[in-house]
Motif scaffolding. Structure first.
Motif, PDB file in Angstrom:
ATOM      1  N   CYS A  27       0.859  -1.362   0.007  1.00 40.16           N
ATOM      2  CA  CYS A  27      -0.060  -0.001  -0.060  1.00 40.16           C
ATOM      3  C   CYS A  27       0.867   1.354   0.041  1.00 40.16           C
ATOM      4  O   CYS A  27       0.352   2.318  -0.334  1.00 40.16           O
ATOM      5  N   VAL A  32       2.511   2.209  -6.323  1.00 38.32           N
ATOM      6  CA  VAL A  32       1.110   2.372  -6.187  1.00 38.32           C
ATOM      7  C   VAL A  32       0.673   3.677  -5.766  1.00 38.32           C
ATOM      8  O   VAL A  32      -0.459   4.091  -6.389  1.00 38.32           O
ATOM      9  N   THR A  35       0.740   5.851  -8.960  1.00 41.40           N
ATOM     10  CA  THR A  35      -0.158   5.468  -9.939  1.00 41.40           C
ATOM     11  C   THR A  35      -1.745   5.822  -9.393  1.00 41.40           C
ATOM     12  O   THR A  35      -2.543   6.274 -10.335  1.00 41.40           O
ATOM     13  N   ALA A  36      -1.959   5.660  -8.265  1.00 43.59           N
ATOM     14  CA  ALA A  36      -3.154   6.135  -7.747  1.00 43.59           C
ATOM     15  C   ALA A  36      -3.563   7.599  -7.896  1.00 43.59           C
ATOM     16  O   ALA A  36      -4.508   7.976  -8.443  1.00 43.59           O
ATOM     17  N   GLN A  37      -2.474   8.463  -7.574  1.00 43.82           N
ATOM     18  CA  GLN A  37      -2.493   9.710  -7.864  1.00 43.82           C
ATOM     19  C   GLN A  37      -2.802  10.157  -9.207  1.00 43.82           C
ATOM     20  O   GLN A  37      -3.798  11.151  -9.449  1.00 43.82           O
ATOM     21  N   VAL A  39      -4.246   8.312 -11.658  1.00 39.83           N
ATOM     22  CA  VAL A  39      -5.714   8.083 -11.981  1.00 39.83           C
ATOM     23  C   VAL A  39      -6.568   8.653 -11.329  1.00 39.83           C
ATOM     24  O   VAL A  39      -7.650   9.001 -12.017  1.00 39.83           O
ATOM     25  N   ILE A  40      -6.468   9.262 -10.168  1.00 38.04           N
ATOM     26  CA  ILE A  40      -7.494  10.346  -9.396  1.00 38.04           C
ATOM     27  C   ILE A  40      -7.551  11.485 -10.245  1.00 38.04           C
ATOM     28  O   ILE A  40      -8.373  11.915 -10.460  1.00 38.04           O
TER      29      ILE A  40
END
Length: 269
Positions: A27, A32, A35-37, A39-40
């Motif tokens: 996490c 990770v 990448t999450a940032q 995508v958001i």
């Protein structure tokens, strides 16, 4: 015991594992998280691009042309410019599957990120279209998606041309370190505004599959939708290729032309 503690303090021993919790490791992995940032950022950016741009189209049709056609053109340019400056440093501010795919082809984006970007862009477009549909009494005449005004062939050609120009500009201001990067958002926003002025009455000036797919799914209008998928993809790839042809390289043209890796050499610059 003292020897063991000394070795641990020096980072040599193995008694204490530095990453003992695999879930925490996953996490909190930089890949990770970043990448999450990204995508958001793409979801939010695409949401507001579609909400403002398509919203201007719907409001103009529903309220007697209060926004006006020039107002719609300016709205599209302004919202893209604003979102580029807001999240461009996080995700690159693509908001467009055609741009994402072109960046991947020319090695400006890892291929494994492409599905994530495209899903985020489609998700943002669908959410924005759903919001507009709930807030406004959108009739069939006030549809805020893109439908060819003339023939599909006419709209296809114009979508290829205007997306070529858009990707050509994006390639210049965002991938070439000789360009003035601070002006990139203005250049991209103004390009979109100009394209909408020229092509808006003909094809709707989509330049973006997500911009057309979201409203089509929400309002169930699929007439000519393939034009707004094929046209931007072809135009963006051609625009990216054209800019890479003229991109600066310190290798002589004769050396590039005689090798079998001509395109690879261009895309690596």
């Amino acid at each position: 015991m003292e020897d063991e503690m000394s070795s641990v303090e020096e980072g040599v021993g193995t008694s204490i594992a530095p990453q003992s919790n695999p879930h925490q490791t996953c996490c909190t992995s930089p890949i990770v998280v970043t990448t999450a940032q990204k995508v958001i950022a793409e979801v939010i950016g695409t949401y507001f691009v579609i909400f403002a741009g398509c919203g201007a189209v719907a409001v103009n049709k529903l309220y007697g042309g209060t926004v006006t056609f020039p107002g719609i053109c300016i709205t599209w340019g302004l919202i893209v410019m604003v979102m580029v400056y807001t999240v461009g440093h996080i995700s690159g501010a693509h908001f467009n599957p055609a741009v994402t795919l072109t960046f991947a082809v020319f090695r400006r984006l890892p291929w494994w990120e492409v599905p994530l970007y495209i899903l985020a862009q489609l998700g943002g477009s669908i959410l924005a279209s759903g919001t507009l549909s709930l807030l406004l009494d959108v009739t069939r005449e006030a549809y805020f998606g893109t439908v060819p005004a003339g023939s599909n062939a006419q709209s296809l050609v114009i979508e290829i041309i205007i997306t070529f120009l858009l990707m050509f500009v994006i390639s210049g201001v965002s991938t070439d370190n000789r360009a003035i990067g601070e002006l990139g958002g203005i250049a991209v926003g103004m390009t979109i505004m100009l394209n909408v002025f020229v092509a808006g009455p003909v094809s709707g000036a989509s330049m973006n599959p997500a911009r057309s797919i979201g409203p089509a799914i929400v309002k169930h209008v699929f007439s000519g939708l393939w034009v707004y998928i094929v046209g931007p993809l072809v135009g963006a790839l051609a625009g990216g290729f054209a800019y890479n042809l003229i991109r600066f390289t310190d290798k002589p043209l004769s050396q590039l032309a005689k090798t079998s890796t001509f395109l690879k050499s261009l895309s690596n610059k």
